[in-house]
Every structure is written in C-alpha cells, then in structure tokens.
Motif scaffolding. Structure first.
Motif: not given
Length: 313
Positions: A1-6, A21-22, A108-113
């Motif tokens: 999975x990819x994304x655009x980022x600054x 993205x991981x 983004x991929x991020x922990x829910x907590x």
C-alpha cells in the motif's frame, strides 16, 4: 500500500510524492487524512536544518503531528470504527522515509490506541489539539502557578491564554512584538511589553522561542518567581546571573505533551470551556505544499497553516 506524503528530502527541499506504507498489524487502523497542520516550531527547524540532532533524526522525512482524518479500515483489537473522525498526533508507517513525526500524508497506518476520536463539529479545528495539549502541559507542570504573563501571541500563546482562563486563572497579559499578531485576543490584553510596567509576576510562560528571553523575563518576576519555557529553542539559552540571583528565580522546561494532555484539552472543548475556533489563519491544498510551507514560516500574519488532502492527493 502506498500514499502521497509531504517529504522533506533535505533542508528547504520539499516534495509531495509517493511513499510506501507498512502493512497494518492487529490493533492498527488505516486513516484517510483530511487536514494536517504545519508546525512553525519543530517543523520549521526540520525545514531550515537547525533542528538539534536526536535519535532517529535524518532526511528524507515525513513531518507533522497535527493530522485529522477518517478511519478507513480497522483491524482486530483496534477499538475504533470505520468512518470515525480522529486526531492523529503522528505515525510511523513508512517503508522508505523517516517519520518525523509522520502525520503529513494522505493516508496513514497507526495504532488505534494512539489516535483520539473527535466530534464531527470540531472538524478542521481538531488539528489544533497538539498545540492545545502542548499549552495544557506547560500550564499544569507540578508546582507551577498559572501565569500572569505569557510571551508570544502565536497559536500556542493564544491557547495558553485561553486554557489558563479555562482552568480558573485571571486574564493574563500577553506580550507580542509583532504588530501583525496582536489581534485575536479573547478576554485578555495583548501588548508589545514596553508599556507593561509590572515587575511582580509569579509565573511567566514563554511561547516565543526567543533564546534570549530569560534576561527579558527576569526583571519582571516577583521574588521566587518562575519562568516556564514552553517553546523549542534551536540555539543555546543563557542568562545574566545576578538579576536572577537577586530574585531567586527558577526556570522550568515544558517538554512534549502527553496523552493525558490531549484528553484534558478535549474535555475542556467538550465542556464548552475551550474554544479552538478562529486560530487557523490559512489553508492550502497539499498539492501546493511548497508555497504553503514558505507562507507558514515567512508570513508573520500566518498564525496557522493547514493543508487539505484530497482523495487523489
């Protein structure tokens, strides 16, 4: 999975480009970012190359700790729901660039907590939660009284004043040397400092980032008074000892905000004690990031720049 980022490729070289993205792990959420803020403190130092070296520092990097987005996907144990609006204070989900601090991306991929559900009514203003948490942290350091004087009327200075009053303080005085930033006060006075003759402040909080600020503050302290450094300083700080000695002054440093500070700021907003409106001065598409970053860092009338992320950014 990819994304655009600054991506800051190196100091003063910025690109909006594709990054890997991981893969989400149990407990993670995939969030489509709607808005992200540009920090004129730490992010400016990353931009101009003056950020002091620390573990993990290096280029290329994805900056940003002021993201707001909508949950796209959830994994087992995430604790969030698809479609929720959340505040994202950073992400570490990139395969080929450093995350410092990683929230300035379309996805983004991020922990829910590690994210914070926010009200739909808060919307874009939720990007300000990081700075509100920073202000709350500085104001609630153990053993520090609420301030009578705040130095700097950028967004952090304005939030310091608003939150201090929400916590029960009398309206503080705020110093601001830049005429373009003296407006926008809500229930407190803003002055350039020269016409303030008080020399009995028990607590002074600096949000200006001026490394020479201590010598300016000390003569305005009451005996035993405290100076709280709430900015981030890229060059060494020093001060003249005898005046500080005569006042038995103490100097406190407010470090980065903690999760409890974000929750406390959200509680104040929910209770109607803290208003985050009127603090964002500029908005631009992430596609125009080059111009937006230069405006954020160089235009004194720009108190807060927010980038918008279109679905195809």
């Amino acid at each position: 999975m990819n994304t655009h980022a600054i991506v800051l490729e190196k100091p003063e070289t910025i690109a909006l480009r594709d990054v890997g993205l991981t893969a989400p792990q149990p407990g993670d959420a995939v969030v489509d970012v709607l808005w992200s803020g540009i920090s004129t403190g730490t992010e400016k130092m990353l931009w101009d190359g003056t950020m002091p070296t620390f573990p993990g520092m290096g280029y290329p990097l994805v900056p940003g700790y002021e993201g707001v987005g909508r949950v796209r996907e959830v994994t087992d144990g995430c604790g969030l729901s698809e479609g929720q609006l959340v505040f994202v204070p950073g992400a570490r989900c990139y395969e080929d660039v450093r995350p410092l601090f990683g929230a300035s991306a379309a996805r983004v991929v991020v922990g829910g907590k590690k994210v914070y559900p926010v009200s739909e009514t808060l919307g874009r203003d939720a990007v300000l939660l990081a700075l509100a948490a920073t202000a709350h942290h500085a104001l609630t350091l153990p053993g520090v009284a609420l301030p009578g004087l705040i130095i700097g009327h950028g967004v952090v200075g304005r939030l310091l004043a608003r939150i201090a009053m929400a916590l029960g303080a009398d309206a503080p005085t705020v110093w601001e040397i830049n005429p373009a930033r003296r407006d926008g006060a809500t229930g407190y006075a803003v002055t350039n400092g020269d016409d303030d003759d008080r020399r009995d402040y028990a607590t002074i909080i600096d949000a200006s980032g001026d490394p020479a600020i201590i010598d300016r503050c000390v003569p305005r302290l009451a005996r035993g008074g405290q100076i709280v450094l709430a900015g981030f300083y890229g060059t060494p700080l020093s001060f003249t000892f005898p005046p500080a000695f005569m006042r038995e002054a103490s100097i406190r440093i407010a470090a980065e905000f903690q999760p409890g500070d974000v929750n406390a700021a959200l509680d104040l907003v929910t209770a109607g004690k803290l208003d985050l409106s009127g603090l964002i001065s500029n908005q631009a598409s992430a596609r125009d990031a080059n111009a937006a970053y230069r405006t954020a860092f160089n235009d004194p009338a720009c108190t807060k720049m927010v980038l918008t992320w279109e679905k195809d950014a």
